[in-house]
Design an enzyme around this catalytic site. Structure first.
Site, PDB file in Angstrom:
ATOM      1  N   TYR A 182       0.820  -1.218   0.000  1.00 11.83           N
ATOM      2  CA  TYR A 182       0.000   0.000   0.000  1.00 11.83           C
ATOM      3  C   TYR A 182       0.854   1.268   0.000  1.00 11.83           C
ATOM      4  O   TYR A 182       0.418   2.316   0.462  1.00 11.83           O
ATOM      5  CB  TYR A 182      -0.972   0.004   1.195  1.00 11.83           C
ATOM      6  CG  TYR A 182      -1.786  -1.255   1.295  1.00 11.83           C
ATOM      7  CD1 TYR A 182      -2.727  -1.582   0.307  1.00 11.83           C
ATOM      8  CD2 TYR A 182      -1.593  -2.146   2.353  1.00 11.83           C
ATOM      9  CE1 TYR A 182      -3.461  -2.757   0.378  1.00 11.83           C
ATOM     10  CE2 TYR A 182      -2.319  -3.325   2.432  1.00 11.83           C
ATOM     11  CZ  TYR A 182      -3.261  -3.628   1.445  1.00 11.83           C
ATOM     12  OH  TYR A 182      -3.982  -4.786   1.512  1.00 11.83           O
ATOM     13  N   ARG A 183       2.078   1.156  -0.502  1.00 10.80           N
ATOM     14  CA  ARG A 183       3.019   2.278  -0.579  1.00 10.80           C
ATOM     15  C   ARG A 183       3.383   2.830   0.809  1.00 10.80           C
ATOM     16  O   ARG A 183       3.785   3.997   0.942  1.00 10.80           O
ATOM     17  CB  ARG A 183       2.486   3.387  -1.495  1.00 10.80           C
ATOM     18  CG  ARG A 183       2.157   2.888  -2.906  1.00 10.80           C
ATOM     19  CD  ARG A 183       1.992   4.003  -3.901  1.00 10.80           C
ATOM     20  NE  ARG A 183       3.260   4.699  -4.135  1.00 10.80           N
ATOM     21  CZ  ARG A 183       4.241   4.255  -4.915  1.00 10.80           C
ATOM     22  NH1 ARG A 183       4.136   3.077  -5.538  1.00 10.80           N
ATOM     23  NH2 ARG A 183       5.327   4.964  -5.073  1.00 10.80           N
ATOM     24  N   LEU A 184       3.258   1.984   1.837  1.00  7.93           N
ATOM     25  CA  LEU A 184       3.700   2.361   3.177  1.00  7.93           C
ATOM     26  C   LEU A 184       5.175   1.969   3.322  1.00  7.93           C
ATOM     27  O   LEU A 184       5.569   1.156   4.161  1.00  7.93           O
ATOM     28  CB  LEU A 184       2.838   1.654   4.235  1.00  7.93           C
ATOM     29  CG  LEU A 184       1.326   1.858   4.116  1.00  7.93           C
ATOM     30  CD1 LEU A 184       0.596   1.103   5.218  1.00  7.93           C
ATOM     31  CD2 LEU A 184       0.974   3.346   4.170  1.00  7.93           C
ATOM     32  N   HIS A 185       5.995   2.551   2.447  1.00  4.13           N
ATOM     33  CA  HIS A 185       7.382   2.128   2.296  1.00  4.13           C
ATOM     34  C   HIS A 185       8.203   2.397   3.555  1.00  4.13           C
ATOM     35  O   HIS A 185       7.865   3.244   4.386  1.00  4.13           O
ATOM     36  CB  HIS A 185       8.015   2.830   1.097  1.00  4.13           C
ATOM     37  CG  HIS A 185       7.258   2.676  -0.162  1.00  4.13           C
ATOM     38  ND1 HIS A 185       6.722   1.473  -0.573  1.00  4.13           N
ATOM     39  CD2 HIS A 185       6.911   3.589  -1.122  1.00  4.13           C
ATOM     40  CE1 HIS A 185       6.105   1.635  -1.733  1.00  4.13           C
ATOM     41  NE2 HIS A 185       6.197   2.909  -2.077  1.00  4.13           N
TER      42      HIS A 185
END
Length: 206
Positions: A182-185
């Site tokens: 979820y692009r919670l890099h």
């Protein structure tokens, strides 16, 4: 969802070695390929891919990353005018990036000789025959120069051109980036004020 960072607060050179080893095991081509960004005296940037040819705590003033080039090329001229650069490794199969920033220093003549003569003989000839980044009227001219050097040096190593050299980037910042769902890099940036100082680090928002 994992609440903890996957990037440890360890020595960044040691962490690079781990990630680089995993990249060498997973990347199909050139895991040592890195984008090298330089800028000219007017602060106009340029970027290109080069190959990492050495790294670790024993390089440069306080550890570094080594690449070789024709110092009369565009990147070489920009480096000589502004001895700072940035590197970027992107390992797509691992969904990872490492960004590295810092000053540059030139390797010794002995180091440049040793690496130049470790290359395949054909690569030595190709480099010696090239006026890298200069206009080329047609490809035949370059190939004729290659053939001339092959005739002049029918066997053994080719003398290293004096403008063919290497540079060490001694990092002041190394940032590790790991893709997460979820692009919670996951990002951790290591910094130091000089190549001989101790590292500090912090997580960054993605």
């Amino acid at each position: 969802m994992d609440q903890e960072s996957t990037i440890p607060q360890s020595d960044p050179f040691s962490l690079f070695e781990i990630w680089f080893g995993e990249a060498k095991a997973s990347e199909p081509n050139d895991p040592n390929a890195m984008a090298l960004a330089t800028a000219n005296p007017q602060a106009r940037p340029s970027v290109r891919m080069v190959l990492l040819k050495g790294h670790g705590a024993h390089w440069g003033s306080g550890g570094g990353f080594v690449f070789y080039t024709n110092a009369e090329s565009r990147k070489g001229e920009e480096i000589r005018a502004n001895m700072h650069a940035s590197l970027l490794f992107h390992w797509k199969s691992l969904r990872r990036q490492i960004r590295i920033e810092g000053p540059l220093e030139e390797v010794s003549s002995d180091q440049a000789d040793a690496y130049f003569h470790s290359r395949p003989r054909g690569s030595q000839i190709g480099s010696a025959a090239s006026d890298q980044s200069r206009p080329l009227p047609d490809r035949k001219l370059y190939l004729d120069r290659v053939a001339s050097l092959e005739e002049r040096y029918p066997e053994g190593d080719i003398p290293r051109p004096p403008h063919w050299t290497g540079f060490v980037l001694s990092p002041l910042a190394i940032e590790f980036w790991q893709d997460r769902d979820y692009r919670l890099h996951d990002r951790r940036r290591f910094t130091r004020s000089s190549p001989t100082e101790a590292w500090s680090n912090t997580l960054l928002y993605p």
